[in-house]
Enzyme design. Structure first.
Site, PDB file in Angstrom:
ATOM      1  N   HIS A 113      45.286  34.056  46.848  1.00  0.00           N
ATOM      2  CA  HIS A 113      44.919  34.080  48.268  1.00  0.00           C
ATOM      3  C   HIS A 113      44.434  32.742  48.828  1.00  0.00           C
ATOM      4  O   HIS A 113      44.441  32.540  50.056  1.00  0.00           O
ATOM      5  CB  HIS A 113      43.829  35.139  48.492  1.00  0.00           C
ATOM      6  CG  HIS A 113      43.819  35.715  49.865  1.00  0.00           C
ATOM      7  ND1 HIS A 113      44.290  35.047  50.976  1.00  0.00           N
ATOM      8  CD2 HIS A 113      43.387  36.926  50.327  1.00  0.00           C
ATOM      9  CE1 HIS A 113      44.139  35.800  52.051  1.00  0.00           C
ATOM     10  NE2 HIS A 113      43.608  36.943  51.690  1.00  0.00           N
ATOM     11  N   THR A 146      42.142  32.623  59.661  1.00  0.00           N
ATOM     12  CA  THR A 146      41.778  33.968  60.120  1.00  0.00           C
ATOM     13  C   THR A 146      40.411  33.966  60.793  1.00  0.00           C
ATOM     14  O   THR A 146      39.631  33.027  60.664  1.00  0.00           O
ATOM     15  CB  THR A 146      41.737  34.970  58.945  1.00  0.00           C
ATOM     16  OG1 THR A 146      40.752  34.536  57.998  1.00  0.00           O
ATOM     17  CG2 THR A 146      43.087  35.084  58.281  1.00  0.00           C
TER      18      THR A 146
END
Length: 794
Positions: free
Chosen positions: A475, A604
């Site tokens: 990730h 994000t």
């Protein structure tokens, strides 16, 4: 193997009468073609780099400006207002050189210099104009289907200044920087977000902490953050990658890595080697386009560009463990792949004669590995468990046992590979006849056996014996939409462009003269094997604790939700709040991920979905005395609130990234802040994310409704909470991926999935569309699932 094969292409023998040379024509030809391909690739990268570097202008526009300036010389008009005459000064380097030039030559050179300067000025003017236009976000706050005149004018200007046929990185220099919100706005929104979760006493304490922080410490921290935002391209992303991902010392398997599934209903071939051959070849095609920057940038509304920075590290990337922090290693132009099968590691070369291996050639190589019956070397079987366990033991083992000799050579082969491929030996995939097929499939992709995926690679491609595929993704280097973009391209290319023969093999001739895959060699001492076993046991404990449930909600989809005149995402988020309350009887801090890729290097932001409006709606749904009209009014109010928060997050006015960066600055400056410490320690008991589908629109799912992906998911964030990933598939299907932990007595993923289903149907019934009728608190049908045992086996 490939290097050895090339080495024997040139041999010589010293004889009394001279030297006898022997050349292998085939190998020399391959070497020549490899060189030609490498230079061709560099030339294309240079050309595309120039095109992206001068965008939205083009190199040909420079010639137009030069010709225009040259023409002015012959009509005796000076558009430079005397500046071209000024440029003749720098031409006199020696005091005599300018005298050697004719007046006409000096005028031409001056015109070229001025034209070049004017051209560069116009490029920067266009870029900054486009950046100013892209800094406007009023369009995103307008009601769906209603576009104001100002937004229409703005869209026309953006299209006009965006140029034609942009490349992947053409807009990077024109993207605005992520703005730093004001402290007052962030604290106000934060207090608003926690109000429904705290009683009056707890809320008053939080207000006092926030007030003390704002008055005494916030100004200093905010100044440092603003200074960073001026200097760095993005004030969040580097710290987010380092402190959220790379500095974590716990296992990344389940806790950080996520997965993406294959097509739900279609399996193009049931031959494992053939499916892997097509998919790997499609990935090589995608990598070539990516490295050359030839992919089209993703654009909202078909006009507003998204940042493409995360895509740079998709291939040839590995997370390297460290004692205190990991780092991401990205290499270029790596031409091999490492394949894992039944405890053995194989190196497969991806090029021959200066070209990619064809799908049929890759199928041959993978079939050779599947047919190999050799046994794993001592310690090799569970070697990859080092990447699944705690980071410090892995970092120490890497330094001690893998820093020299054949272990280093083999580890370098894995870490420098384009990506990692696992040829699994247990079939997986969605099977409607098996109630837990999605559960088993997801757990296999998320953690497997804990030693059959290299969790540090940017992604591990997983191939199953029944032809199904999947991806496990590390990730730190990127977020799910980036990998989803690539995966959509791969599946469309595999099914609609490459295809298979009637027997299920890859199309094309089979080249049996390729060098065989090479076994990686290891010398792993007993002490290292003990470390491997320890990492495996800790990883297995985590994997066995994952309670997963995959659920296809097929009663309705975004088609019906749109008829309700509401956002599908808001609809689902409110259903999740209703399901969470019915499951736990309390509300909790809820995390929903949104993207900030409209800004340079954006990643994000968090949407705090549990709002006061959402709580009021849920309580009305549970209140038998409330009418449907009251519930519907509260639903619309909560949905509008959620949409507005999502828009704020997307446009740089979120809460959590700002507070996170303020906390990091406070640690650097040694400033103690009880408020920030409290904020950063709050658990997210419900963590949610929407996985995007149809980013590329390569497949018309109205024409091919079976060619839809299953989406992806992640592990639970909190020990006593849920992780929920949902995918809105077409018009009539929503897929939920729900995770929790067996060790928690308060959670059950299957039970929560049933709560979600009923919540979705209950909300839909408020709109009186679709024919379903039902609402209210726990009814008789709830007893079917609310007491379901958690002692399921995978």
């Amino acid at each position: 193997m490939a290097e050895a094969h090339q080495a024997v292409g040139f041999q010589f023998t010293v004889r009394p009468d001279g030297v006898d040379f022997k050349l292998s024509q085939e190998v020399i030809k391959n070497i020549y073609l490899s060189g030609v391909t490498a230079w061709k690739k560099k030339a294309i990268q240079f050309k595309n780099g120039v095109l992206a570097g001068v965008y939205p202008a083009s190199p040909s526009s420079w010639l137009i400006v030069v010709i225009a300036m040259m023409s002015s010389l012959y009509i005796h008009i000076d558009p430079s207002l005397g500046m071209m005459d000024y440029f003749t000064g720098p031409l006199d380097f020696t005091g005599q050189a300018i005298d050697c030039m004719s007046v006409q030559t000096r005028a031409v050179l001056s015109a070229i210099l001025f034209a070049t300067g004017l051209w560069l000025f116009l490029i920067y003017l266009l870029r900054y104009t486009l950046k100013a236009l892209l800094s406007y976000h009023g369009w995103i706050f307008e009601s769906h289907g209603k576009m104001s005149t100002s937004t229409k004018v703005w869209l026309c200007l953006v299209k006009m200044f965006s140029g034609r046929r942009p490349l992947l990185y053409s807009f990077q220099a024109s993207l605005p920087r992520l703005p730093v919100p004001s402290v007052d706005d962030t604290i106000h929104r934060y207090l608003e977000s926690v109000r429904p979760l705290l009683d009056n006493e707890q809320y008053n304490k939080m207000e006092l902490l926030a007030s003390d922080f704002k008055e005494n410490k916030a100004a200093q921290l905010q100044r440092c953050l603003i200074l960073k935002s001026w200097w760095a391209t993005n004030y969040v992303s580097d710290w987010w990658e380092e402190y959220i991902y790379l500095r974590g010392r716990s296992p990344i398997m389940v806790n950080s890595n996520f997965y993406i599934m294959d097509l739900l209903y279609v399996t193009p071939t049931h031959r494992q080697a053939a499916r892997a051959g097509n998919v790997v070849h499609a990935m090589l095609q995608y990598r070539r386009k990516l490295e050359r920057g030839e992919l089209a940038p993703l654009r909202a509304l078909g006009t507003v560009p998204m940042c493409s920075t995360q895509m740079e590290r998709m291939f040839n990337t590995t997370r390297i463990p460290g004692i205190e922090t990991d780092f991401v290693q990205h290499l270029t132009d790596r031409k091999h792949l490492v394949v894992f099968h039944k405890g053995r590691f194989f190196q497969v070369w991806l090029y021959t004669g200066g070209r990619h291996l064809l799908p049929s050639e890759l199928e041959t190589q993978f079939q050779r590995i599947l047919n190999d019956t050799s046994e794993p070397q001592p310690g090799e079987l569970k070697l990859a468990a080092l990447t699944a366990g705690y980071r410090i033991p892995w970092a120490q083992a890497r330094i001690k046992y893998f820093s020299q000799g054949i272990n280093k050579v083999s580890l370098d082969a894995i870490e420098s590979a384009a990506f990692f491929l696992t040829l699994d030996d247990e079939p997986q995939g969605y099977d409607p006849a098996k109630s837990n097929s999605l559960d088993s499939y997801a757990k296999s992709l998320l953690h497997g056996k804990c030693y059959d995926r290299w969790f540090d690679k940017s992604f591990t491609l997983i191939s199953y014996p029944n032809g199904k595929m999947g991806v496990n993704v590390e990730h730190s280097w990127a977020d799910a939409p980036i990998v989803g973009h690539m995966w959509e391209y791969i599946l469309a290319t595999d099914c609609f462009h490459l295809g298979y023969t009637e027997e299920g093999h890859c199309k094309g001739d089979v080249n049996k003269n390729l060098p065989h895959p090479t076994r990686l060699q290891w010398q792993i001492p007993n002490e290292c094997q003990n470390v491997i076993e320890t990492s495996y046991l800790s990883a297995k404990q985590i994997a066995d604790d994952v309670d997963f449930h995959g659920y296809l909600f097929a009663e309705f989809g975004k088609g019906l939700i749109k008829k309700c005149r509401t956002s599908p995402d808001a609809f689902i988020q409110l259903a999740l709040q209703l399901a969470q309350f019915r499951d736990q009887r309390v509300f909790c801090l809820t995390y929903e991920s949104s993207m900030t890729r409209m800004f340079r290097d954006g990643r994000t932001e968090t949407v705090r979905s549990c709002t006061s409006e959402a709580v009021a709606f849920v309580r009305a749904m549970e209140d038998a005395g409330a009418t449907n009209a009251q519930r519907l009014a509260l639903f619309r109010k909560a949905a509008e609130k959620h949409q507005n928060m999502y828009r704020l997050a997307m446009t740089g006015s979120g809460i959590d990234r700002h507070l996170f960066c303020l906390y990091i600055v406070s640690k650097y400056l040694g400033v103690d802040s009880p408020f920030l410490t409290k904020v950063l320690s709050e658990p997210w008991k419900l963590s949610t994310s929407q996985t995007p589908q149809q980013q590329l629109n390569l497949v018309d799912i109205n024409k091919f409704p079976k060619y839809v992906g299953g989406g992806g998911g992640f592990g639970p964030v909190a020990d006593d909470g849920y992780g929920v990933s949902y995918i809105i598939v077409g018009e009539n299907l929503i897929t939920f991926h729900i995770s929790s932990k067996f060790s928690s007595p308060d959670t059950d993923s299957y039970r929560f999935g049933q709560h979600i289903r009923k919540a979705m149907l209950d909300i839909q019934a408020l709109f009186n569309v679709g024919g379903y009728v039902g609402f209210g608190a726990h009814t008789a049908c709830d007893s079917v699932f609310i007491h379901k045992s958690k002692t399921r086996f995978w």
